[in-house]
Every structure is written in C-alpha cells, then in structure tokens.
Scaffold this motif. Sequence first.
Motif, mmCIF file in Angstrom:
data_model
loop_
_atom_site.group_PDB
_atom_site.id
_atom_site.type_symbol
_atom_site.label_atom_id
_atom_site.label_comp_id
_atom_site.label_asym_id
_atom_site.label_seq_id
_atom_site.Cartn_x
_atom_site.Cartn_y
_atom_site.Cartn_z
ATOM 1 N N THR A 1 0.800 -1.233 -0.091
ATOM 2 C CA THR A 1 0.031 -0.022 -0.084
ATOM 3 C C THR A 1 0.962 1.160 0.078
ATOM 4 O O THR A 1 0.640 2.314 -0.633
ATOM 5 N N ARG A 2 1.828 1.221 0.759
ATOM 6 C CA ARG A 2 2.713 2.329 0.616
ATOM 7 C C ARG A 2 3.610 2.699 -0.546
ATOM 8 O O ARG A 2 3.764 3.710 -0.791
ATOM 9 N N ILE A 3 3.870 1.466 -0.878
ATOM 10 C CA ILE A 3 4.796 1.614 -2.164
ATOM 11 C C ILE A 3 3.852 2.110 -3.489
ATOM 12 O O ILE A 3 4.356 3.105 -4.140
ATOM 13 N N LEU A 4 2.799 1.577 -3.294
ATOM 14 C CA LEU A 4 1.657 2.090 -4.667
ATOM 15 C C LEU A 4 1.227 3.550 -4.307
ATOM 16 O O LEU A 4 1.323 4.319 -5.233
ATOM 17 N N SER A 5 1.329 4.121 -3.191
ATOM 18 C CA SER A 5 1.279 5.317 -2.990
ATOM 19 C C SER A 5 2.062 6.350 -3.709
ATOM 20 O O SER A 5 1.595 7.508 -3.926
ATOM 21 N N THR A 6 3.225 5.942 -3.580
ATOM 22 C CA THR A 6 4.290 6.875 -4.265
ATOM 23 C C THR A 6 4.151 6.944 -5.910
ATOM 24 O O THR A 6 4.720 7.764 -6.578
ATOM 25 N N LEU A 7 3.517 5.841 -6.249
ATOM 26 C CA LEU A 7 3.310 5.710 -7.852
ATOM 27 C C LEU A 7 1.925 6.467 -8.188
ATOM 28 O O LEU A 7 2.038 6.882 -9.145
ATOM 29 N N ALA A 8 1.010 6.027 -7.320
ATOM 30 C CA ALA A 8 -0.338 6.252 -7.948
ATOM 31 C C ALA A 8 -1.162 7.249 -6.761
ATOM 32 O O ALA A 8 -2.304 7.534 -7.147
ATOM 33 N N GLY A 9 -0.647 7.383 -5.398
ATOM 34 C CA GLY A 9 -1.443 8.158 -4.651
ATOM 35 C C GLY A 9 -1.849 9.419 -5.072
ATOM 36 O O GLY A 9 -1.192 10.172 -5.673
ATOM 37 N N ALA B 1 1.729 7.284 1.787
ATOM 38 C CA ALA B 1 0.169 7.091 2.568
ATOM 39 C C ALA B 1 0.240 5.787 3.073
ATOM 40 O O ALA B 1 0.687 4.928 2.638
ATOM 41 N N ASN B 2 -0.330 6.002 4.287
ATOM 42 C CA ASN B 2 -0.695 4.731 5.107
ATOM 43 C C ASN B 2 -1.903 4.006 4.633
ATOM 44 O O ASN B 2 -2.788 4.782 4.061
ATOM 45 N N THR B 3 -2.277 2.884 5.218
ATOM 46 C CA THR B 3 -3.493 2.113 4.847
ATOM 47 C C THR B 3 -4.880 2.875 5.215
ATOM 48 O O THR B 3 -5.780 2.922 4.842
#
Length: 525
Positions: free
Chosen positions: A214-222, A377-379
């Motif tokens: 979740t944290r990783i995805l946020s730096t891509l798509a958040g 971003a956190n969960t």
Amino acid sequence: MKKFLLLCLLFTCLAHAQEDAWVYFTDKPDAGYYLANPLEMLSQKALDRRANQGIALDEQDVPIHPDYITGIETASGITVMAKSKWLNALHVRGSQQAINALENLSYVDYVAFANQNLNNGRVMQPAQLLAVQNTQENYNYGGSAGQVQMLNAHLLHQQGYTGEGITIAVLDAGFPGVNTAAPFQHLMTNNLVLGGYDFVANSPDFYGGGNHGTRILSTLAGYTENQLVGTAPDAFYYLFRTENADSENPVEESYWVEAAEMADSLGVDIINTSLGYLDYDNPDYTYTYADLNGQTAFMSRGANVAFTRGMLVVVSAGNNGDDPEPHVMVPGDAFNALTVGAVDQSEQYAYFSAIGPTVDGRVKPDVMAKGFAATYANTDGTIATGNGTSFAAPVMAGAVACLWQAAPNRTNAEILQIVKQSADRYNNPDSQYGYGIPDFSIALEDALGMPEVNGNTFTLYPNPAANVVHFSATASLVTLYNTLGQEMFKAQATDTINIESLPPGIYTYVIEAGASSIKGKILKQ
C-alpha cells in the motif's frame, strides 16, 4: 540403547525434513499448438506490446505441459507450491528423498534444491538473456514535491505525461486500504486498478496482506492535493501479493515469477517490485555475494525473462548497505532490471542503500531516487515519511511510465538505456550511486528524438504500402510481425523490400543496420 533410539529418531527426522526445490522439465510438447494459437496463452494487449517492440513469440511463452504438473502433484510426499512457464519449472516442497525421486520421471530434466549444498555440484541453467499529449497538469505536490522534482518528473506531468495508457504491475506484500483510503480514491473512481491476485493465500482478494505494498503504491499512484502526488497517477495498475511478511522462504521467489508471468499475459508494460532477498529463515537457503551474478537466483532469472517479453522491471536495490553483506539483493542483480538505490533530499547517498557491483562486475544499482524521508500514504490514508529503497524504486517506475507514455514506440531496451544515460554520473558510475540520478527532461528529449541508423535520419516510404517499400538508409535485415507477434517476413535488404504477398493489415517492422536497429508500424494495403 537410549543413544541408539535417539540416533534412529534423528535419522527419521532428517529423512522427513521438508526441503524446497525446483523441478525443471525437459520440453513443452504442446509448443506447436500454442505458438499457432497465441491468444490461448496471452491476451491481445500482451501480443500488441510484443508486436510493438518487434519481439517474436517463443517456447518460453508456452504453458507447462499439464500432464507434467499432474505427475508431480501426484508424486508421493510432494507438494507443488508454485509454477513457472518461463523457466519450465515447478517449485515443490517435500523430503530430500521424495524430491530426488522425481528425477526418475522421464520428463524431468533435473532438480535444484534451494539449499545448494544438496545439489551435488549441479548448476541451474541460466535463463535466456537479451540485451498524443493530454491536458497539462500542474499538481500541488505537497511533501512529495522533493521526490518528484528530483527526477524532473514534474516537467513530464506539466506536458500531460502522467502515465496514462501505461500498465504497471506492483508485486509486493499486500495492499490493505487501497480500496478504501482517500489517497487511492482517484484510482478507484477512474477504474485504474484493473485487477490482481494474492499468490501467497492463493486468493483473488488482493486487498489483504501486509501494508508495505500500500505504501509503495502510494508513491506511484497516490493523490491527495497539496500532500502527496505519485509519479504516475493516471497509469493502470495490477496488484499482486507475492511476499509473505511473516516469514522468508524461497517460495516467495516462485510466487514472484508466477505473478510476473501473469503480468506478461495481461499486457503489463512495467513491473515494480520493492522486494529483495538474501537471507532466509533456513540459513541453508541464504544467498552469498557469489550468487549475485544475475543467473543463479530463481527470481533474478525470472526478471531476465520478463525483460525479453518486452516489459521493464524496476526493482529496489535493498536496505542492507550498512550490513556485513552490503550488496544489492535478489532480483536487483538481474541483467536488465532497472535497480534503484536511495538518496536523501540533498541527493546524497543514503547510508542503508545497497551497493554494487555484482559479483561479475556489472554496475549496480543502476540509478538513484529519493528514498530517505520519502513521502507516502498509510493504509488509513494518513500521509507520512519513511526511509528505504522500497520508496525509491516506485518513484522511479512512475517517472519511467510517464516517459514511455510520451514515447510509446520506444522498446523497453531503448527506454532503459535512455533513462540511464540521462543520469548525472553516467560517464563515471560508482558502487554507491551507479549511474546516478536521472533527469527525465533530458530523457524526454532523447526519447522523442528522430531515430537514426548509422548517423543518418531514417525514413520508410510509402506508408501505407501495397507492394514495394523503400528505405532512405541502407538496411541489412528487415523483419515484419503481425498483430499477434508472429514473424511474417524476414529478408536481407538494401533499400527496398517487396511485401506484395503479405495479407493486408498493420505490421511492426524491425530493421537492423550494422550495430543499430529501429522499429515502427506500417500499413499493408
């Protein structure tokens, strides 16, 4: 008598101890059928990606023969954990005796134990190796400004390149909160999450597992205005859980390769994985520096094949830079993986970032991005900062997606090289920074430049064509592929070819001239 009984018990336990291993098969008897019917094994989107890059289908695309799988599944004392069509292998678990017995099957080529001490000097075979603008976006990046602007990725955003049309697969430990937290609502509202799978739990519900993904995805798509904007907020995403955060076992490498194969079949362009392996719970499975050669670890070999399918694999270097073994983790040693290390906001090396070179002397990491005090971003949707090459890799992967959106006719090999040569240490790489920090404004200029063959601007005409096609530069080998990725024409040529016999349609051409090559599309009338 007691000693005798204890020894018997010990030998009994050893005989039944569970080992992990890979079983490799001799062939693929169904290859002819699948190569003649490619939609039986790959989606049209995957075939389009291959055709666009001039990559022909081959036997590695063909599924494992089902009778071979059944034969292993029904073998005494064997559990099949995962499978890989690329490497024509199954990951199995069982006693050493039961696994060794599999080599008696006529269709088994060899067995390789994760504990290399059990392999009797046998070496695993290496995998095959290779070498329209949208509305301008001026985001309020908030705390994420530093990680985006360090790469000049914001300049691509300002020209409308935000990853739209590019498909990214994120292979990680889990994605809880992605379907509910505010920073990901942009994804959900616009149907940008195309699907996924939990390979650890063998479940279609990929919104579970650990929070790392979740944290990783946020730096891509958040996307949270004035707090966090990912580097590719408008890309499509597949989410695959391959990492079990509760333990470390080589089966996670096999899950990863399974996920990469699924990503390939779905037409994914970029794989991001902020995972790395060196130490396992069973120390006999642990890798040493001598293993970091790009062709020993199962996962690294899978990453090599992924590149040959036309995908670009972006991986984190690892956070073991200040450990006794500081070198890049598996699969960061893979030959054509874009391995990303971490720097701080001042563009200085982060102390934890794994270093190179690989044991065979290749530059690793390849490039660097912000991974110290990175914004994510956190969960529950709260915005925080953290350290790790885990953040540097997706920040880089998103920028690569934007670049590829701007230059969709470039191959993965071309994009990889363009990114590297835009970096600030390209002419003087070292073991900490690799080639350095890429500048995606420079990369964009290079990617959009006119292709050349031997220094001369290249043109092909007429296009569309009915019979004869002419070239403005001397060519040596011309290959044409149909939309299924099948080779339809191949010939030595000087300045013309005759395509009169080809059926009407769109073809991808690949033209090789000396050490240079170029590709594009042509319409046969």
